[in-house]
Every structure is written in C-alpha cells, then in structure tokens.
Design a protein around this motif. Structure first.
Motif, PDB file in Angstrom:
ATOM      1  N   LEU A  15       0.839  -1.203   0.000  1.00 50.44           N
ATOM      2  CA  LEU A  15       0.000   0.000   0.000  1.00 50.44           C
ATOM      3  C   LEU A  15       0.880   1.261   0.000  1.00 50.44           C
ATOM      4  O   LEU A  15       1.856   1.337   0.744  1.00 50.44           O
ATOM      5  CB  LEU A  15      -0.899  -0.015   1.244  1.00 50.44           C
ATOM      6  CG  LEU A  15      -2.275   0.615   1.126  1.00 50.44           C
ATOM      7  CD1 LEU A  15      -3.118  -0.076   0.070  1.00 50.44           C
ATOM      8  CD2 LEU A  15      -3.002   0.580   2.458  1.00 50.44           C
ATOM      9  N   SER A  65      -3.143  -2.814  -2.274  1.00 53.12           N
ATOM     10  CA  SER A  65      -4.475  -3.289  -1.903  1.00 53.12           C
ATOM     11  C   SER A  65      -4.497  -3.651  -0.425  1.00 53.12           C
ATOM     12  O   SER A  65      -3.445  -3.771   0.214  1.00 53.12           O
ATOM     13  CB  SER A  65      -4.845  -4.502  -2.759  1.00 53.12           C
ATOM     14  OG  SER A  65      -3.926  -5.547  -2.495  1.00 53.12           O
ATOM     15  N   SER A  67      -7.339  -5.508   2.804  1.00 56.92           N
ATOM     16  CA  SER A  67      -8.688  -5.873   3.247  1.00 56.92           C
ATOM     17  C   SER A  67      -8.791  -5.514   4.721  1.00 56.92           C
ATOM     18  O   SER A  67      -7.814  -5.638   5.479  1.00 56.92           O
ATOM     19  CB  SER A  67      -8.965  -7.351   2.996  1.00 56.92           C
ATOM     20  OG  SER A  67      -8.297  -8.131   3.942  1.00 56.92           O
ATOM     21  N   PRO A  72     -12.557  -6.275   1.121  1.00 54.61           N
ATOM     22  CA  PRO A  72     -11.531  -5.606   0.305  1.00 54.61           C
ATOM     23  C   PRO A  72     -11.689  -4.080   0.361  1.00 54.61           C
ATOM     24  O   PRO A  72     -12.817  -3.572   0.280  1.00 54.61           O
ATOM     25  CB  PRO A  72     -11.801  -6.134  -1.112  1.00 54.61           C
ATOM     26  CG  PRO A  72     -12.557  -7.404  -0.911  1.00 54.61           C
ATOM     27  CD  PRO A  72     -13.361  -7.220   0.337  1.00 54.61           C
ATOM     28  N   SER A  74     -12.031  -0.670  -0.870  1.00 51.05           N
ATOM     29  CA  SER A  74     -12.379   0.044  -2.107  1.00 51.05           C
ATOM     30  C   SER A  74     -13.452   1.061  -1.755  1.00 51.05           C
ATOM     31  O   SER A  74     -14.116   0.939  -0.711  1.00 51.05           O
ATOM     32  CB  SER A  74     -12.921  -0.920  -3.169  1.00 51.05           C
ATOM     33  OG  SER A  74     -14.204  -1.388  -2.780  1.00 51.05           O
TER      34      SER A  74
END
Lengths: 318, 240
Positions: A15, A65, A67, A72, A74
């Motif tokens: 990230l 990415s 979670s 997840p 987003s």
C-alpha cells in the motif's frame, strides 16, 4: 475455503499513498490477526495517521491493496468497512454543545445500533462515565473527553478498533485509564490498531509493533525486534577490576565477544544468555573476583525505535 | 445503495440539538428576517386608507421572499465548514453514513428551522397589517395569489439557498468567509424577487410558473452538485 474468522483482521499489501509530490507512506505490507493489539509506531509525518485514514476508507490509497475486517478496501465497500470498524482520531472531535449522551445517541443512529439507549448505558459504564451522561462535552476535561471518544468508538461493537494516538496530551493518570480500557478491549477479543509515539505504551499494550518512517522499517514482537537489532548481553559488575579479564572469559561456552564497561564492569555478548550466566559466575569466582551483580542488559523498544528511524545516526552526525 | 432513514434522522437530530445551543447561529437566523421585515412594515403602516389602491399595483409581499433566501444560505454555509472547525468531521465521516445521507440530513436540519422562521415572520407581517394598517390596506396587500406565492416559493427558494450554502461550505475552510460568500451568491435570487416587488419584472402567472419550474430544476441540480463536491479525502486532508 477460509472462514471469515480465520482471515486476518487487516491485510495490507504494497500500500502506498502520495499527496502530490509528497509520499505519505510507501509499499507497506503487513497483516494483523483477529484479537491482536497491533502497534504502529513512527515519528511525526511518518504516515501513521494517513494509514489509519486509508484503512478507515476516509482517503483512497495511491497504489496497493488491503482488506479490512475481511472486506476488500475500495470506495464501493466504504460503507460496509466503516460498519465493521471504528476510528478514534487523535482529537476526540466531540460536539461540545451537546451532552455526552446526545453525542453518543447521534453516533448510535449513524451506526444503526440496535437498542441504542441500552448500548449507550453499557459503553458509558465501560469507560466509567455512567454518572456523567448528562454533562456537556465542552465542560469535560481532556481525559474525560478522550473516554467519551472511546465510548463512541465502542458503540457499534467494532471488529477492528483504530486508535490514533489515544493518550496524546493526557496526564499519566488519564493515560493509564486509557491503557486499562485498551487492555479491556484485548480481553473482549477486539482487534486494536494503535498508533502511538509513546514507546512504553506500545511495549506494554501491543502484541506486535510495526515501525514506520514512510516505509516500513520493521515488524514483530517487541522482544523479537530487540533480538534482531541488538546482540543479547550479560552485564557483570565486580568489586574491583579483573587482573586479566581475557583469560577469565576465554573459556566461557556460548560467549561471542566481550568488552569492558568502565573499570569494573564487563559486557559479555551471547545468543543464549541463560547458558552463559552460570559459567560466567563460576569463572569469575574461580578467578577470585567479588561479583556484585550479574544482569541481562535489556534494550528498550525505544532503543529499537531510535535505531530504526535513524535518529541516532542523525544525532551522531550532529 | 439505499438511503438509511435512521442515519438521516440521526444527522438531523444532532444538527437541531446543536443549533438550539449555538447562540451565534440563532442570532443570525433572527436578525436577518427582522431586517427584511422592518421596511415593508414601515411602508405599509405609513400608508393612508386612500393610498390602498396603489398597493393593488405593487407586489410588496414578494420582498419578504428574501428571508427564505438568505437565512438558509447563512445556516447551510456553516454546515460542513463548522464541522471541520470543531474537529468533528473526521469522526462523523468515519461512520457508515453515506455522503448523500449526510448532505440530506444537514439540508433538512437547515430547511426546517428556515422554513419555520420564514413562515412565522410572514404570519407576523400579516397580523401586523391586519391589526394596525389603515382601512383597505390589508385587503389590497394580502391578495390570495401573493399569499399563495409566498407559501409555495418559500420552500423552493430555501432549498436552492441550502444547496448553494452547502457547496460553499464544502469548499471553504473559514466559516466566516463561507457565510459571507453564501449570502453574496444568494443576492442574485434576492435581486430577482426584489425586481418583482418593485414591478421591474412583471408579476403574473407565467413568470410565477417559469420561476417555479426554474427553481425545481435548479434544486435538482443543486442536490447533485452538493453531493458531488462533498469529497471525504479533500475535506479531511485539504488535498486530493
């Protein structure tokens, strides 16, 4: 198939977040297990708060990415993630003109908490504010406001609780109260993601810590980090200087090296201190030394932190 | 994703509770309408009975539409920037509330008191005119189409001003600047109602219908724009 309970509470993969030319954090990867108290340490501007805001869906990552609570990360999943987590920012951010109860009632509605009156009474009781529910938040001390903010964060029974510098600016007694509340969270099985400057706080509360300074410097249990960075050592003090310390220490098993610490103290380095200590004491006594103390030299998390964020090197350069 | 009534109600309840205890905002809500009430009251009360016929050719009531235009603009301008100033925006945005729910809740919390103030001031004006004006003045002034226009256009104008105020509130960092700019951008609407009041724009059914449809369209656009400019990241970090 992996059940939700087996998934980590947080899983972060490469990230990064950039604000224009400035990189807030870069290529960060880690996982936090369910029920773990995880410390996120770093100097000002290291990217700790930005990471909390990213995982809390307040800001979007530039790359990578993650979670959060099994969902997840987003924009589309923002509401679902925010339902499962709670964030307590550094500043409590309470409505000063509203009472403690009214502040919590608003957030109970926003989280759609069932039976809100009962839940508000429960969380106020948890933070020791049951008797002060009717007081205006503006009239409370900073420590009490922090407790109200914690009660607010607990309202929705979050799976993951983000605490951003929860004891910043608090006096020692108020900070201790917050520590006890965090320990209570651990007992309830809540995953806690704690950012802090206070290293003794992290050492006391966290199962594992990550040290960040834009990039991730290290991650692990505080004791593991110490062992990774510093050779373990036994500090021996004698009443007077040894005549020939090299001869005394030469035959010690497990000894990796030694050096004098002043006139009558010696630092014996070894991977296995417990194997070394009895032999060292016997050798010293055999050499006629009066042994005053034998102790393991402990490095604090602060030593680890300073080593990793490079402040020692900067100090040395100055 | 569906809107949650409970979350919208939570925002409205919080805003109204906070509003009741915020004396600065309450004063703003009361002072502005009183300023706009004084001029028509003085004008009407100084009219003699034989001048009443003149009123039939004027549209003094339209002047009072400035109240539902300016009051909500000032309140809405504080809605978001006020949260930033108090440091309450981040905890609020950390909850599952959607931006549409937040904007709607905040808009309703401005709409309801603004509407109440505008109607109460209008009722006060009607009572003063009925009780203290010269004979024939009340009948000439309080004609049904104008009273009806007042009732219908008050919520339409208030809603438009709320969207303007919200957009400004989401873009400004200083509440005073936001309030001043919100009042400033509401002035063209006030100018239109004033031009009708002073007979520059004819007051007839066609103009009323056009004005009404225009406001409905603008309100639809305003809701979309206010929601679109509400960017969590920019509001929290000041950059995007």
């Amino acid at each position: 198939m992996t059940g939700a309970a087996e998934q980590p509470a947080l899983s972060v993969r490469s990230l990064s977040k950039r604000f224009g030319e400035r990189m807030a954090y870069e290529q960060i990867s880690f996982e936090v297990g369910r029920g773990e108290v995880f410390g996120f340490l770093g100097p000002n501007g290291a990217g700790k708060t930005t990471m909390v805001r990213t995982l809390g869906t307040l800001i979007a990552p530039s790359a990578g990415s993650a979670s959060v609570a099994g969902v997840p990360l987003s924009e589309a999943n923002g509401v679902e993630i925010r339902r499962r987590i709670a964030i307590m920012p550094e500043s409590p951010g309470l409505y000063q003109r509203l009472s403690v109860r009214d502040n919590l009632a608003c957030f109970a509605d926003l989280y759609e908490v069932p039976a809100p009156a009962r839940r508000i009474a429960e969380v106020l009781s948890m933070v020791g504010l049951a008797e002060r529910a009717a007081e205006l938040c503006g009239a409370l001390s900073k420590g009490l406001r922090q407790r109200v903010a914690l009660a607010r964060a607990l309202l929705s029974e979050p799976q993951v609780l983000f605490l951003d510098e929860p004891t910043s600016g608090l006096d020692p007694a108020a900070a201790r109260d917050v520590h006890e509340l965090i320990e209570g969270m651990r007992e309830r099985g809540v995953t806690v993601f704690l950012t802090t400057h206070r290293l003794e706080e992290a050492e006391r509360l966290c199962d594992r810590v990550a040290i960040l300074n834009t990039t991730l410097r290290s991650i692990g249990r505080p004791a593991e980090l110490r062992d990774q960075l510093f050779t373990r050592a036994l500090l021996v003090r004698t009443a007077s200087a040894l005549a020939d310390p090299a001869a005394v220490f030469a035959s010690l098993p497990a000894l990796e090296g030694w050096h004098a610490q002043g006139d009558s103290a010696y630092l014996l380095e070894a991977a296995d201190i417990s194997a070394l200590a009895p032999h060292a004491v016997r050798a010293l006594v055999a050499a006629g030394a009066d042994v005053l103390a034998v102790e393991e030299r402990r490095h604090s998390l602060e030593d680890v932190y300073l080593e990793l964020v490079g402040e020692r090197r900067e100090e040395a350069a100055r | 994703m569906r809107l949650s009534r409970r979350r919208v109600r939570g925002v409205v309840d919080k805003e109204l509770r906070d509003l009741r205890r915020n004396s600065n905002v309450v004063y703003t809500m009361l002072v502005l309408p009183l300023i706009f009430l004084v001029q028509p009251v003085v004008e009407v009360l100084t009219l003699s009975a034989h001048s009443a016929a003149v009123l039939r050719r004027e549209h003094t009531l339209t002047y009072l539409l400035a109240i539902p235009t300016l009051v909500p603009a000032a309140l809405a301008a504080y809605a978001i920037v006020g949260e930033r100033l108090q440091g309450t925006l981040e905890p609020l945005l950390s909850t599952p509330v959607q931006r549409r729910e937040l904007i709607l809740g905040k808009a309703l919390a401005v709409f309801l008191p603004s509407l109440a103030v505008a109607y109460v001031v209008f009722a006060l004006f009607v009572i003063i005119v009925e009780l203290f004006s010269a004979a024939g003045v009340a009948g000439a002034l309080l004609r049904t189409p104008y009273v009806l226009a007042q009732v219908i256009f008050t919520p339409l104008l208030a809603t438009w001003s709320i969207w303007l105020g919200m957009v400004i509130s989401a873009r400004f960092a200083d509440p005073r600047a936001a309030t001043q700019v919100a009042i400033l951008v509401s002035l063209p609407t006030v100018a239109i109602t004033s031009l009708i009041a002073f007979n520059v724009i004819p007051a007839n059914l066609r103009v009323a219908l056009g004005f009404g449809v225009g406001l409905l369209v603008l309100n639809r656009i305003g809701w979309r724009v206010a929601t679109a400019v509400f960017d969590r990241e920019r509001l929290i970090t000041g950059s995007r």
